[in-house]
Design a protein around this motif. Structure first.
Motif, PDB file in Angstrom:
ATOM      1  N   ASN A  22      45.179  36.930  40.016  1.00 60.30           N
ATOM      2  CA  ASN A  22      45.773  37.058  41.523  1.00 60.30           C
ATOM      3  C   ASN A  22      46.808  38.048  41.399  1.00 60.30           C
ATOM      4  N   ASN A  26      32.947  40.496  42.707  1.00 60.63           N
ATOM      5  CA  ASN A  26      33.822  39.667  43.748  1.00 60.63           C
ATOM      6  C   ASN A  26      35.101  39.884  43.915  1.00 60.63           C
ATOM      7  N   ARG A  27      35.598  40.318  44.758  1.00 59.65           N
ATOM      8  CA  ARG A  27      37.231  40.615  44.812  1.00 59.65           C
ATOM      9  C   ARG A  27      37.848  39.275  45.792  1.00 59.65           C
ATOM     10  N   GLY A  28      38.796  38.795  44.991  1.00 59.46           N
ATOM     11  CA  GLY A  28      39.402  37.673  45.883  1.00 59.46           C
ATOM     12  C   GLY A  28      40.353  38.065  46.975  1.00 59.46           C
ATOM     13  N   ARG A  48      35.928  36.134  35.255  1.00 55.92           N
ATOM     14  CA  ARG A  48      37.187  36.784  35.841  1.00 55.92           C
ATOM     15  C   ARG A  48      37.657  38.006  34.833  1.00 55.92           C
ATOM     16  N   GLY A  66      31.661  33.229  38.317  1.00 52.42           N
ATOM     17  CA  GLY A  66      32.957  33.426  38.133  1.00 52.42           C
ATOM     18  C   GLY A  66      33.556  33.943  36.915  1.00 52.42           C
ATOM     19  N   SER A 103      42.154  39.191  42.940  1.00 49.93           N
ATOM     20  CA  SER A 103      41.533  38.762  41.777  1.00 49.93           C
ATOM     21  C   SER A 103      40.375  39.479  41.618  1.00 49.93           C
ATOM     22  N   SER A 137      36.272  39.029  39.966  1.00 48.84           N
ATOM     23  CA  SER A 137      35.456  38.294  39.016  1.00 48.84           C
ATOM     24  C   SER A 137      34.113  38.788  39.410  1.00 48.84           C
ATOM     25  N   ASN A 161      43.321  37.156  47.217  1.00 44.60           N
ATOM     26  CA  ASN A 161      44.340  37.515  46.709  1.00 44.60           C
ATOM     27  C   ASN A 161      44.693  38.514  45.545  1.00 44.60           C
TER      28      ASN A 161
END
Length: 217
Positions: free
Chosen positions: A68, A38-40, A64, A62, A44, A46, A42
């Protein structure tokens, strides 16, 4: 003649429920079915671990890899250990795969680290409870990985000695549960009971934290 109900004769459809779930802290033998990236918003990155425990699907969310600002998160070291246990020198860019997940059993697309699919490991999971905007948040956090057969951790594999030593040490703390923001074991027990009964619990935040150091071994 139209059918009112069509029989599904697949083994998956008729198998009995085992009642085996990951519902508390412990060390579990799981099969990592696939790891999704998963790419946040901001920046990040995870990982979600979509696993199977005694035939029951469970997802640990999650872990990580980066923060960010793009810097390495401390949990990246844990992922590195998993790759050592898996006998890998690295993993390639994730591939898009479709997997059937969730209660509705609908197919969804994931960005998957294919080298880790269907990997059997021992996984130490610790439950943690905290408050966010006045609501209790329950998290399952991965604390360590061990090789399936002998329980070796990454350092023992690289040293080629002491297989399972760290696992035996970790068993003493495997039942620990983390309580943050003034939450207690009693608060969480009441919260779970209220949640089951459909009651909304509003705990008091006293801004402290504690760990339940139950030793089951």
């Amino acid at each position: 003649m139209s059918m009112f109900f069509t029989v599904n004769r697949s083994v998956e459809a008729v198998k009995e429920a085992t009642g085996d779930y990951i519902n508390t802290s412990g060390i579990y033998d799981v099969i990592i079915k696939f790891v999704s990236v998963n790419r946040g918003v901001n920046g990040s990155i995870s990982l979600d671990f979509n696993c199977e425990y005694k035939g029951t699907p469970v997802t640990i969310y999650g872990l990580r890899l980066t923060n960010n600002d793009g810097s390495e998160n401390f949990q990246a070291k844990l992922f590195n250990k998993l790759l050592v246990i898996a006998g890998l020198d690295g993993v390639s860019e994730p591939q898009i795969e479709s997997h059937v997940v969730g209660k509705d059993k609908s197919p969804k697309e994931f960005s998957v680290i294919t080298e880790l699919s269907d990997l059997a490991v021992k996984m130490r999971i610790q439950y943690a409870y905290s408050l966010y905007e006045g609501k209790i948040i329950e998290r399952r956090e991965i604390k360590n990985f061990y090789r399936e057969g002998d329980g070796a951790v990454a350092s023992e594999i690289l040293l080629d000695s002491g297989f399972g030593t760290q696992l035996e040490k970790d068993k003493k703390y495997a039942a620990n549960i983390t309580y943050n923001d003034g939450l207690t074991a009693e608060t969480i027990a009441q919260w779970k009971a209220d949640k089951k009964a459909g009651i909304n619990t509003t705990p008091v935040n006293t801004a402290t934290s504690a760990i339940n150091n139950a030793v089951p071994f």
